[in-house]
Design a protein around this motif. Sequence first.
Motif, PDB file in Angstrom:
ATOM      1  N   GLY A  37      21.784   3.312 -14.784  1.00 32.08           N
ATOM      2  CA  GLY A  37      21.827   1.912 -14.375  1.00 32.08           C
ATOM      3  C   GLY A  37      22.437   1.600 -13.038  1.00 32.08           C
ATOM      4  O   GLY A  37      23.297   2.315 -12.539  1.00 32.08           O
ATOM      5  N   HIS A  38      21.910   0.487 -12.463  1.00 36.62           N
ATOM      6  CA  HIS A  38      22.410  -0.102 -11.211  1.00 36.62           C
ATOM      7  C   HIS A  38      22.442   0.895 -10.047  1.00 36.62           C
ATOM      8  O   HIS A  38      23.400   0.942  -9.283  1.00 36.62           O
ATOM      9  N   GLY A  39      21.368   1.681  -9.959  1.00 41.37           N
ATOM     10  CA  GLY A  39      21.196   2.515  -8.776  1.00 41.37           C
ATOM     11  C   GLY A  39      22.070   3.751  -8.712  1.00 41.37           C
ATOM     12  O   GLY A  39      21.956   4.547  -7.778  1.00 41.37           O
ATOM     13  N   SER A  40      22.944   3.937  -9.692  1.00 36.02           N
ATOM     14  CA  SER A  40      23.813   5.115  -9.655  1.00 36.02           C
ATOM     15  C   SER A  40      23.124   6.297 -10.334  1.00 36.02           C
ATOM     16  O   SER A  40      22.218   6.122 -11.140  1.00 36.02           O
ATOM     17  N   ASP A  41      23.569   7.496  -9.995  1.00 35.08           N
ATOM     18  CA  ASP A  41      23.004   8.691 -10.627  1.00 35.08           C
ATOM     19  C   ASP A  41      23.378   8.707 -12.103  1.00 35.08           C
ATOM     20  O   ASP A  41      24.446   8.228 -12.495  1.00 35.08           O
ATOM     21  N   PRO A  42      22.495   9.262 -12.952  1.00 43.17           N
ATOM     22  CA  PRO A  42      22.826   9.369 -14.378  1.00 43.17           C
ATOM     23  C   PRO A  42      24.125  10.156 -14.564  1.00 43.17           C
ATOM     24  O   PRO A  42      24.370  11.142 -13.869  1.00 43.17           O
ATOM     25  N   ARG A  43      24.965   9.683 -15.485  1.00 43.13           N
ATOM     26  CA  ARG A  43      26.220  10.374 -15.779  1.00 43.13           C
ATOM     27  C   ARG A  43      26.208  10.867 -17.219  1.00 43.13           C
ATOM     28  O   ARG A  43      25.758  10.148 -18.116  1.00 43.13           O
ATOM     29  N   HIS A  44      26.710  12.072 -17.412  1.00 43.22           N
ATOM     30  CA  HIS A  44      26.686  12.694 -18.733  1.00 43.22           C
ATOM     31  C   HIS A  44      28.072  12.621 -19.365  1.00 43.22           C
ATOM     32  O   HIS A  44      29.074  12.994 -18.745  1.00 43.22           O
ATOM     33  N   VAL A  45      28.107  12.099 -20.602  1.00 46.61           N
ATOM     34  CA  VAL A  45      29.381  11.974 -21.314  1.00 46.61           C
ATOM     35  C   VAL A  45      29.217  12.442 -22.760  1.00 46.61           C
ATOM     36  O   VAL A  45      28.091  12.666 -23.228  1.00 46.61           O
ATOM     37  N   THR A  46      30.329  12.570 -23.467  1.00 46.12           N
ATOM     38  CA  THR A  46      30.295  12.799 -24.909  1.00 46.12           C
ATOM     39  C   THR A  46      31.065  11.668 -25.582  1.00 46.12           C
ATOM     40  O   THR A  46      32.037  11.140 -25.036  1.00 46.12           O
ATOM     41  N   LEU A  47      30.595  11.307 -26.776  1.00 50.79           N
ATOM     42  CA  LEU A  47      31.176  10.193 -27.518  1.00 50.79           C
ATOM     43  C   LEU A  47      31.522  10.647 -28.938  1.00 50.79           C
ATOM     44  O   LEU A  47      30.878  11.552 -29.469  1.00 50.79           O
ATOM     45  N   PRO A  48      32.522  10.021 -29.576  1.00 49.51           N
ATOM     46  CA  PRO A  48      32.885  10.396 -30.946  1.00 49.51           C
ATOM     47  C   PRO A  48      31.784  10.010 -31.940  1.00 49.51           C
ATOM     48  O   PRO A  48      31.428   8.831 -32.055  1.00 49.51           O
ATOM     49  N   ALA A  49      31.239  10.997 -32.653  1.00 45.17           N
ATOM     50  CA  ALA A  49      30.064  10.790 -33.500  1.00 45.17           C
ATOM     51  C   ALA A  49      30.305   9.784 -34.621  1.00 45.17           C
ATOM     52  O   ALA A  49      29.473   8.905 -34.869  1.00 45.17           O
ATOM     53  N   HIS A  50      31.433   9.904 -35.322  1.00 49.10           N
ATOM     54  CA  HIS A  50      31.667   9.040 -36.480  1.00 49.10           C
ATOM     55  C   HIS A  50      31.753   7.575 -36.061  1.00 49.10           C
ATOM     56  O   HIS A  50      31.122   6.696 -36.665  1.00 49.10           O
ATOM     57  N   GLN A  51      32.503   7.304 -35.001  1.00 51.76           N
ATOM     58  CA  GLN A  51      32.650   5.920 -34.525  1.00 51.76           C
ATOM     59  C   GLN A  51      31.311   5.353 -34.055  1.00 51.76           C
ATOM     60  O   GLN A  51      30.971   4.210 -34.363  1.00 51.76           O
ATOM     61  N   ILE A  52      30.560   6.154 -33.331  1.00 61.25           N
ATOM     62  CA  ILE A  52      29.253   5.704 -32.838  1.00 61.25           C
ATOM     63  C   ILE A  52      28.315   5.424 -34.010  1.00 61.25           C
ATOM     64  O   ILE A  52      27.557   4.442 -34.012  1.00 61.25           O
ATOM     65  N   GLY A  53      28.353   6.277 -35.028  1.00 61.27           N
ATOM     66  CA  GLY A  53      27.513   6.075 -36.208  1.00 61.27           C
ATOM     67  C   GLY A  53      27.779   4.736 -36.869  1.00 61.27           C
ATOM     68  O   GLY A  53      26.852   4.037 -37.296  1.00 61.27           O
ATOM     69  N   LEU A  54      29.050   4.341 -36.937  1.00 68.51           N
ATOM     70  CA  LEU A  54      29.415   3.046 -37.527  1.00 68.51           C
ATOM     71  C   LEU A  54      28.929   1.887 -36.657  1.00 68.51           C
ATOM     72  O   LEU A  54      28.396   0.902 -37.150  1.00 68.51           O
ATOM     73  N   ILE A  55      29.112   2.021 -35.348  1.00 66.04           N
ATOM     74  CA  ILE A  55      28.709   0.948 -34.421  1.00 66.04           C
ATOM     75  C   ILE A  55      27.192   0.741 -34.455  1.00 66.04           C
ATOM     76  O   ILE A  55      26.708  -0.388 -34.431  1.00 66.04           O
ATOM     77  N   LEU A  56      26.450   1.839 -34.561  1.00 62.09           N
ATOM     78  CA  LEU A  56      24.990   1.751 -34.480  1.00 62.09           C
ATOM     79  C   LEU A  56      24.341   1.204 -35.742  1.00 62.09           C
ATOM     80  O   LEU A  56      23.123   1.053 -35.807  1.00 62.09           O
ATOM     81  N   ARG A  57      25.157   0.891 -36.741  1.00 63.00           N
ATOM     82  CA  ARG A  57      24.587   0.207 -37.914  1.00 63.00           C
ATOM     83  C   ARG A  57      24.106  -1.183 -37.534  1.00 63.00           C
ATOM     84  O   ARG A  57      23.267  -1.768 -38.206  1.00 63.00           O
ATOM     85  N   LYS A  58      24.655  -1.711 -36.453  1.00 61.07           N
ATOM     86  CA  LYS A  58      24.221  -3.005 -35.941  1.00 61.07           C
ATOM     87  C   LYS A  58      23.208  -2.761 -34.823  1.00 61.07           C
ATOM     88  O   LYS A  58      23.353  -1.836 -34.039  1.00 61.07           O
TER      89      LYS A  58
END
Length: 203
Positions: free
Chosen positions: A35-56
């Motif tokens: 996004g916004h003209g910047s180069d793609p950035r690679h990160v890691t995220l906590p799986a359990h927390q993301i799983g809960l958030i993505l229910r929405k």
Amino acid sequence: MSDDNKVVAEVRESFGKGAARKIRAVGKIPAVIYGHGSDPRHVTLPAHQIGLILRKANALLELDIDGKTELVLVKDVQKDPVRQIIEHLDLIVIRKGEKVQIEVPVHVTGESFSGTIADLDAKTLLVEAEATHIPENVVVDIEGLEEGAQIFAKDVELPQGSSLISDPETLVINVHVPAAGRGEGVEEEEADAEAAAAAEAAE
């Protein structure tokens, strides 16, 4: 935004399928931020927390990357087709006040008239909303609707600040009597017609 959507992201230095497997093995998910003209950035995220958030639907995340806060919208979720485990996320950078187009789920309330079925023809609608005020869903009330009733995208009440991008004539709800119920009546009519024809022939 609730604190539940605040996520600590770690910058990812290793790439490839092998590296991704190792990341998932320790309870994390590889992700790419665009996004916004910047180069793609690679990160890691906590799986359990993301799983809960993505229910929405249309989850907005507040990432903490090396002490800097960044708002991102989940643009794409890749899951293992068998185990349904999240394998990878594509995230897009959002600025406060910026408008985005997103698919919002249609949520049906109420019951149509007795003996009818209400088909949900459009499970989502494309709307434009402020990135920080994305609706979780749009609600359609079908209480008491009778056979033949139809609700189109233009009839759906959108949350304040959201505007419809989908074709206004998109059919969302179609109320009808089940085919089986109709079939019985049709068969009876056909039987009566056949009986009448037979009687005429006999005369």
